[in-house]
Design a protein around this motif. Structure first.
Motif, short mmCIF file in Angstrom:
data_model
loop_
_atom_site.label_atom_id
_atom_site.label_comp_id
_atom_site.label_asym_id
_atom_site.label_seq_id
_atom_site.Cartn_x
_atom_site.Cartn_y
_atom_site.Cartn_z
N ALA A 51 0.83 -1.21 0.00
CA ALA A 51 0.00 0.00 0.00
C ALA A 51 0.87 1.26 0.00
N CYS A 52 1.94 1.26 0.79
CA CYS A 52 2.82 2.42 0.84
C CYS A 52 3.58 2.59 -0.47
N ASP A 53 3.91 1.49 -1.14
CA ASP A 53 4.52 1.59 -2.46
C ASP A 53 3.56 2.25 -3.45
N PHE A 54 2.28 1.86 -3.40
CA PHE A 54 1.29 2.52 -4.26
C PHE A 54 1.19 4.00 -3.88
N ARG A 55 1.13 4.28 -2.58
CA ARG A 55 1.06 5.68 -2.11
C ARG A 55 2.25 6.49 -2.63
N ASN A 57 4.14 6.01 -5.16
CA ASN A 57 4.20 6.08 -6.62
C ASN A 57 2.94 6.67 -7.24
N LEU A 58 2.00 7.09 -6.40
CA LEU A 58 0.71 7.55 -6.90
C LEU A 58 0.83 8.75 -7.83
N GLY A 59 1.73 9.67 -7.53
CA GLY A 59 1.89 10.85 -8.38
C GLY A 59 2.22 10.47 -9.81
N ASP A 60 3.19 9.57 -9.99
CA ASP A 60 3.57 9.14 -11.34
C ASP A 60 2.46 8.33 -12.00
N LEU A 61 1.78 7.49 -11.22
CA LEU A 61 0.68 6.70 -11.77
C LEU A 61 -0.46 7.62 -12.23
N THR A 62 -0.78 8.61 -11.39
CA THR A 62 -1.85 9.55 -11.71
C THR A 62 -1.50 10.37 -12.96
N LYS A 63 -0.24 10.85 -13.05
CA LYS A 63 0.21 11.61 -14.22
C LYS A 63 0.08 10.78 -15.49
N SER A 64 0.22 9.46 -15.34
CA SER A 64 0.12 8.56 -16.50
C SER A 64 -1.31 8.09 -16.74
N GLY A 65 -2.26 8.63 -15.94
CA GLY A 65 -3.67 8.36 -16.19
C GLY A 65 -4.27 7.21 -15.40
N ALA A 67 -5.80 5.56 -11.85
CA ALA A 67 -6.31 5.67 -10.48
C ALA A 67 -5.98 4.34 -9.80
N VAL A 68 -6.02 4.32 -8.48
CA VAL A 68 -5.72 3.10 -7.71
C VAL A 68 -6.84 2.83 -6.73
N LEU A 69 -7.27 1.56 -6.66
CA LEU A 69 -8.23 1.09 -5.67
C LEU A 69 -7.68 -0.16 -5.00
N GLY A 70 -7.65 -0.17 -3.68
CA GLY A 70 -7.24 -1.36 -2.93
C GLY A 70 -8.46 -2.02 -2.32
N ILE A 71 -8.50 -3.36 -2.34
CA ILE A 71 -9.65 -4.09 -1.80
C ILE A 71 -9.16 -5.21 -0.89
N THR A 143 6.30 -7.04 -1.89
CA THR A 143 7.48 -6.20 -2.03
C THR A 143 7.95 -6.20 -3.47
N GLY A 144 8.13 -5.03 -4.03
CA GLY A 144 8.64 -4.90 -5.39
C GLY A 144 7.56 -4.96 -6.46
N HIS A 145 6.32 -5.23 -6.07
CA HIS A 145 5.27 -5.38 -7.06
C HIS A 145 4.97 -4.07 -7.79
N VAL A 146 4.91 -2.97 -7.08
CA VAL A 146 4.57 -1.69 -7.72
C VAL A 146 5.66 -1.30 -8.72
N ALA A 147 6.91 -1.55 -8.38
CA ALA A 147 8.00 -1.25 -9.32
C ALA A 147 7.86 -2.11 -10.58
N LYS A 148 7.52 -3.37 -10.42
CA LYS A 148 7.32 -4.26 -11.57
C LYS A 148 6.12 -3.79 -12.39
N LEU A 149 5.04 -3.42 -11.71
CA LEU A 149 3.84 -2.93 -12.40
C LEU A 149 4.17 -1.68 -13.21
N ARG A 150 4.94 -0.78 -12.62
CA ARG A 150 5.34 0.44 -13.34
C ARG A 150 6.12 0.09 -14.60
#
Length: 155
Positions: A51-55, A57-65, A67-71, A143-150
């Motif tokens: 969750a903190c990795d998404f938090r 990286n949210l700026g870059d994700l948002t700039k690229s269009g 949104a993020v939802l966690g469930i 761990t490392g998932h958000v970097a891989k997703l990016r």
């Protein structure tokens, strides 16, 4: 168990309460890309890292269009404490009945420490602006998932 979703499938719509109790629907995001990720439990080390990795990286994700939802299956009250403690700026949704998780095949049998158990399957999906799954990833690492997703998304 529901058959796993793959790229090209229609994303099952849902409406779930966020950490404040406000209902959030996937259809609210029609017209933009959204990352939907499922995780086992708020305030645990792995889930906090993700969750903190998404938090972070949210700026870059948002700039690229994106949104993020966690469930998760956590209650709205538990999510509210966790969102405040970790300053999570995107909706964390409560699926206590695990209905949405089952529809997305993110709940079921999985391997954990060499044993077969039933629980949340840590999964991430990218839904395109038309509501179609563009990317489906099951059994992701916290761990490392958000970097891989990016990298996968070119963000």
């Amino acid at each position: 168990m529901t058959e796993r979703l793959t790229a090209g499938d229609a994303a099952p719509d849902f409406t779930l309460p966020d950490s404040t109790g406000k209902p959030v629907s996937l259809s609210d995001y029609r017209g933009q890309s959204v990352i939907v990720y499922f995780y086992p439990a708020a305030a645990t080390p792995g889930c906090a890292k993700q969750a903190c990795d998404f938090r972070d990286n949210l700026g870059d994700l948002t700039k690229s269009g994106y949104a993020v939802l966690g469930i998760s299956p956590d209650t709205q009250a538990k999510l509210a404490k966790w969102v405040a403690a970790e300053s999570l700026p995107f909706p964390m949704l409560s699926d206590t009945e695990r209905t949405v998780m089952k529809e997305w095949a993110a709940f079921g049998e999985k391997q954990m420490y060499g044993k077969t158990v039933t629980g949340v399957i840590r999964s991430t999906f990218v839904v395109d602006p038309e509501g179609v799954i563009a990317l489906a990833q099951y059994n992701v690492k916290a761990t490392g998932h958000v970097a891989k997703l990016r990298r996968d998304l070119g963000v």
